[in-house]
Design an enzyme around this catalytic site. Structure first.
Site, PDB file in Angstrom:
ATOM      1  N   HIS A 182      16.531  -3.572  37.039  1.00 60.15           N
ATOM      2  CA  HIS A 182      15.268  -3.026  36.983  1.00 60.15           C
ATOM      3  C   HIS A 182      15.177  -1.882  36.049  1.00 60.15           C
ATOM      4  CE1 HIS A 182      13.743  -5.195  40.381  1.00 60.15           C
ATOM      5  NE2 HIS A 182      14.701  -4.790  41.158  1.00 60.15           N
ATOM      6  N   CYS A 198      20.117 -13.458  37.680  1.00 58.95           N
ATOM      7  CA  CYS A 198      20.018 -14.418  38.862  1.00 58.95           C
ATOM      8  C   CYS A 198      21.186 -15.531  38.983  1.00 58.95           C
ATOM      9  CB  CYS A 198      18.637 -15.329  38.566  1.00 58.95           C
ATOM     10  SG  CYS A 198      17.207 -14.397  38.766  1.00 58.95           S
ATOM     11  N   ILE A 206      11.647 -12.523  41.485  1.00 59.78           N
ATOM     12  CA  ILE A 206      11.516 -12.274  42.780  1.00 59.78           C
ATOM     13  C   ILE A 206      12.569 -12.543  43.672  1.00 59.78           C
ATOM     14  CG2 ILE A 206      10.293 -13.545  45.039  1.00 59.78           C
ATOM     15  CD1 ILE A 206       8.132 -14.868  43.027  1.00 59.78           C
ATOM     16  N   ILE A 208      21.701 -11.480  41.025  1.00 58.41           N
ATOM     17  CA  ILE A 208      21.712 -10.212  40.404  1.00 58.41           C
ATOM     18  C   ILE A 208      20.558  -9.912  39.470  1.00 58.41           C
ATOM     19  CG2 ILE A 208      22.985 -11.071  38.340  1.00 58.41           C
ATOM     20  CD1 ILE A 208      24.535  -8.300  38.241  1.00 58.41           C
TER      21      ILE A 208
END
Lengths: 213, 77
Positions: free
Chosen positions: A82, A174, A143, A79
């Site tokens: 942004h 993440c 990334i 996850i």
């Protein structure tokens, strides 16, 4: 090699997602060899293919009151969040022209971030074999990519502004308990640069297209 | 009969997690159709179908770990 750079500015995630697919198709049919999309997003949460929804810590009410949408997408990784304080980069690279090696490509993306940070005198590092770039054990760049027929899409985001970091508390980034940082936080001052011009101004880019979508 | 193998994906990558089947057993596939998606590290990637035919057998399912060189599925032409 015909390499295009597209600068979308501040853009809705879904619009940029659609735009990525259009550029992907153009690379696939050989209209040009590769493309790079630069943008910033309105606040949004994205879940990678194998993401666990439990890593969203905020309630649905909290997300909707902040106007934050959640999208399940086809990239790798768990996850992420942004926001407008990040520079998000989608490299649509045809690896058939370079190297058909997933590790190599992820390593190249990490190198780009390390290189970019060094422009600000910041030493970015890899950490514990995890993909992404870290500064003093805090994550500064994430990334997550997808590859179809050895053409890449999705990509990376670099935390630039301090203000956005608080929204990472809405998730477990993440899927791990990690702390995020930003270029502003590391420099401990307000940066006066527009991140896009700094990156797009680099000599290695051969063409740049301003796009309004 | 064509075996669909997990190909080499890059230096140091020996396995991947199966993340999505585009087809079900018994369905017809065309050569170059996206057949299956796998995930390694922070990347998903697709395997296109190597031939046209019927996907007769799926040997790994979503969430399974697959080693490079293992047979994922069988297509009968």
């Amino acid at each position: 090699m015909d390499f295009r750079v597209f600068d979308l500015g501040l853009v809705d995630f879904q619009k940029a997602w659609q735009f990525q697919k259009e550029i992907f198709t153009k690379v696939k049919i050989g209209k040009f060899d590769s493309g790079i999309i630069l943008c910033r997003h309105y606040p949004v949460i994205t879940l990678g293919r194998l993401a666990n929804r439990d890593n969203i810590l905020a309630s649905e009410q909290e997300l909707s009151s902040k106007g934050i949408q959640v999208h399940k997408i086809e990239r790798g990784g768990d996850i992420t969040y942004h926001g407008p304080g990040q520079l998000t980069i989608y490299p649509i690279i045809n690896l058939n022209y370079f190297k058909k090696d997933i590790h190599w490509f992820l390593g190249q993306l990490e190198e780009v971030v390390i290189d970019f940070l060094s422009d600000f005198g910041i030493k970015g590092e890899r950490h514990n074999g995890l993909t992404g770039i870290w500064v003093d054990k805090k994550k500064i760049a994430s990334i997550g990519i997808a590859i179809r027929n050895w053409i890449t899409f999705h990509g990376l985001s670099i935390n630039i502004k301090k203000d956005d970091l608080s929204n990472f508390r809405l998730i477990r980034p993440c899927g791990m308990d990690i702390e995020m940082t930003s270029i502003e936080s590391v420099l401990n001052k307000k940066e006066a640069f527009p991140p896009k011009s700094r990156l797009a101004g680099r000599k290695r880019f051969m063409a740049k297209e301003e796009v309004i979508i | 009969m064509t075996k669909v193998l997990l190909p080499k994906l890059g230096e140091g990558i020996e396995k991947a997690t199966l993340s999505y089947w585009y087809f079900k057993e018994g369905e017809k596939v065309n050569e170059k159709d996206d057949l299956v998606e796998l995930t390694t590290d922070k990347a998903t990637f697709n395997l296109p179908s190597p031939c046209s035919g019927t996907l007769t057998e799926i040997l790994f399912h979503e969430g399974d770990t697959v080693n490079v060189g293992e047979v994922l599925a069988i297509i009968e032409g």
